[in-house]
Design a protein around this motif. Structure first.
Motif, short mmCIF file in Angstrom:
data_model
loop_
_atom_site.label_atom_id
_atom_site.label_comp_id
_atom_site.label_asym_id
_atom_site.label_seq_id
_atom_site.Cartn_x
_atom_site.Cartn_y
_atom_site.Cartn_z
N THR A 52 47.70 -14.28 8.61
CA THR A 52 48.43 -15.47 8.18
C THR A 52 49.78 -15.05 7.63
O THR A 52 49.87 -14.12 6.83
N LEU A 53 50.82 -15.74 8.04
CA LEU A 53 52.17 -15.48 7.56
C LEU A 53 52.30 -15.98 6.13
O LEU A 53 51.98 -17.13 5.84
N VAL A 54 52.77 -15.09 5.23
CA VAL A 54 52.94 -15.51 3.83
C VAL A 54 54.39 -15.47 3.37
O VAL A 54 54.74 -16.16 2.42
N ALA A 55 55.24 -14.70 4.03
CA ALA A 55 56.64 -14.64 3.62
C ALA A 55 57.50 -14.17 4.78
O ALA A 55 57.05 -13.39 5.62
N THR A 56 58.74 -14.63 4.79
CA THR A 56 59.75 -14.18 5.74
C THR A 56 60.93 -13.66 4.94
O THR A 56 61.45 -14.36 4.08
N LEU A 57 61.34 -12.43 5.25
CA LEU A 57 62.44 -11.80 4.53
C LEU A 57 63.51 -11.38 5.52
O LEU A 57 63.25 -11.22 6.71
N GLU A 61 63.61 -3.43 4.00
CA GLU A 61 63.27 -2.82 2.71
C GLU A 61 62.58 -3.83 1.79
O GLU A 61 61.64 -3.49 1.07
N SER A 62 63.04 -5.06 1.81
CA SER A 62 62.42 -6.10 0.98
C SER A 62 60.99 -6.38 1.44
O SER A 62 60.09 -6.57 0.62
N ALA A 63 60.80 -6.41 2.74
CA ALA A 63 59.45 -6.66 3.27
C ALA A 63 58.51 -5.52 2.89
O ALA A 63 57.35 -5.75 2.52
N LEU A 64 58.99 -4.29 2.97
CA LEU A 64 58.15 -3.15 2.60
C LEU A 64 57.86 -3.15 1.10
O LEU A 64 56.77 -2.77 0.66
N ALA A 96 45.43 -15.18 1.53
CA ALA A 96 46.71 -15.86 1.71
C ALA A 96 47.19 -16.58 0.45
O ALA A 96 48.37 -16.52 0.11
N ALA A 97 46.31 -17.26 -0.26
CA ALA A 97 46.73 -18.02 -1.44
C ALA A 97 47.28 -17.10 -2.52
O ALA A 97 48.36 -17.36 -3.09
N ARG A 98 46.57 -16.02 -2.81
CA ARG A 98 47.07 -15.06 -3.81
C ARG A 98 48.36 -14.39 -3.36
O ARG A 98 49.28 -14.19 -4.13
N ALA A 99 48.44 -14.06 -2.07
CA ALA A 99 49.64 -13.40 -1.55
C ALA A 99 50.85 -14.33 -1.61
O ALA A 99 51.96 -13.90 -1.93
N ARG A 100 50.64 -15.62 -1.33
CA ARG A 100 51.75 -16.58 -1.41
C ARG A 100 52.24 -16.73 -2.84
O ARG A 100 53.45 -16.86 -3.08
N PHE A 106 58.58 -13.14 -5.80
CA PHE A 106 59.23 -11.91 -5.33
C PHE A 106 60.69 -12.21 -4.99
O PHE A 106 60.98 -13.15 -4.26
N PRO A 107 61.64 -11.42 -5.52
CA PRO A 107 63.06 -11.69 -5.22
C PRO A 107 63.42 -11.33 -3.78
O PRO A 107 62.91 -10.38 -3.23
N GLY A 108 64.29 -12.12 -3.18
CA GLY A 108 64.81 -11.82 -1.85
C GLY A 108 64.00 -12.35 -0.70
O GLY A 108 64.32 -12.11 0.44
N GLY A 109 62.98 -13.08 -0.95
CA GLY A 109 62.14 -13.57 0.13
C GLY A 109 61.98 -15.07 0.10
O GLY A 109 62.44 -15.75 -0.81
#
Length: 114
Positions: A52-57, A61-64, A96-100, A106-109
């Motif tokens: 499940t997709l939780v964020a797009t950056l 480096e931000s994604a990692l 997914a809920a906790r990750a979202r 999270f900054p930058g996302g």
């Protein structure tokens, strides 16, 4: 004068049979080992995938870094790069809920709503 010399084309029969056998072999191998002309694996619809997709950056480096934060929280995740300057962070549906919630602070996302 040799016997049978003249307008006979019997000397072409052997190479013609060999060429025909080779052409049939090539066609069979192409059929057996070919790609199937567009019969690729269909992608599952957006809601039916394993992750499940939780964020797009916008930066790798931000994604990692987000992936490291998720890992510290005990959430398994992965990153895909579908386009230049775009990174998607994916997790299993049960996390997914906790990750979202972690991705939202999270900054930058940009967290993706589920």
């Amino acid at each position: 004068m040799p016997i049978g010399a003249g307008s006979s084309l019997h000397f072409l029969v052997g190479p013609a049979i060999a060429f025909l056998a080779l052409a049939l072999l090539v066609l069979f191998l192409r059929w057996a080992f070919g790609t199937g002309y567009g019969r690729g694996t269909p992608e599952p619809p957006a809601g039916e995938g394993l992750l499940t997709l939780v964020a797009t950056l916008s930066r790798r480096e931000s994604a990692l870094a987000l992936r490291a934060v998720l890992s510290d929280a005990g959430i398994r995740s992965t990153v895909r790069f579908p386009a230049p300057h775009r990174a998607d962070v994916l997790v299993f549906p049960e996390d997914a809920a906790r990750a979202r919630s972690l991705a939202a602070v999270f900054p930058g996302g940009r967290a993706v709503d589920g």
